[in-house]
Design an enzyme around this catalytic site. Structure first.
Site, PDB file in Angstrom:
ATOM      1  N   GLY A  56      -6.656   6.616  -3.437  1.00 38.49           N
ATOM      2  CA  GLY A  56      -7.497   7.411  -4.166  1.00 38.49           C
ATOM      3  C   GLY A  56      -7.121   7.339  -5.754  1.00 38.49           C
ATOM      4  CE  LYS A  68      -3.994   2.446   0.307  1.00 37.12           C
ATOM      5  NZ  LYS A  68      -5.060   2.232  -0.691  1.00 37.12           N
TER       6      LYS A  68
END
Length: 218
Positions: free
Chosen positions: A116, A36
């Site tokens: 996002g 991530k």
């Protein structure tokens, strides 16, 4: 090899897609790990990383314990740049890059999930897509047939072209299903635009199409 997975919008399904792609590569004998880029809205753990691990049939990787797979975790659920500013700091890009480099040395494939969309800023004036361009990663874009998707998809492709970011393909998320006529047109248009921008016309709708995304590593 590092693939950066982003979506045309928040909630488009990039976390789910990242986990499914990793699991598919695992089943084909590839040494793969997920990472991530920046996790916001959590303290001390990455909920997106946990979703990846569930899909991969693993509770934890050693690299999770080392802090390599979620090198930046911020508590406030907002854009990475703002989440960092609210903590009185900036996103440590060098730390992220070092972590990815180590993972890339240990594994054949690193699937790096963004936070996002591609234009979400890591710092003011510096998008996630700028970071991907600087690092030379390949891009996988998650899209759909819902209203507004064509606009967001084409702008993302154009931004990738301007930064010379190679696009491996688009993963088409059909949940919830779009109107059949809209969905069919969206699929056709996305393939056409991939070709127009000079990318392979890879539109992934299921596991049968995954191989085209990873032709460089299979």
């Amino acid at each position: 090899m590092v693939y950066f997975i982003t979506g045309i919008d928040t909630g488009i399904g990039k976390t789910y897609v990242t986990g499914q792609l990793a699991a598919w590569l695992q089943r084909r004998g590839r040494r793969v790990i997920t990472q991530k880029l920046v996790q916001t809205g959590n303290v001390g753990f990455s909920e997106d990383l946990q979703s990846h691990r569930a899909a991969m049939g693993a509770v934890e990787f050693p690299e999770d314990r080392e802090g390599l797979t979620a090198p930046v975790i911020l508590p406030y659920p907002c854009s990475p740049h703002l989440a960092a500013e609210m903590e009185g700091t900036q996103i440590d890009l060098e730390r992220i890059t070092r972590a990815t480099r180590i993972l890339n040395e240990r594994y054949e494939v690193v699937l790096l999930e963004g936070a996002g969309g591609p234009a979400a800023p890591l710092r003011r004036g510096y998008w996630q897509l700028d970071y991907v361009a600087d690092c030379g990663y390949r891009l996988i874009l998650v899209s759909s047939g819902r209203l507004g998707s064509l606009n967001h998809t084409f702008l993302a492709l154009e931004a990738a072209v301007r930064r010379e970011v190679p696009v491996a393909g688009i993963v088409y998320n059909d949940y919830p299903p779009a109107d059949p006529r809209i969905g069919a047109d969206a699929r056709e248009m996305m393939k056409e635009e991939l070709v127009r921008f000079g990318f392979p016309p890879v539109l992934v709708e299921g596991e049968d199409d995954y191989r085209e995304l990873f032709r460089e590593v299979l």
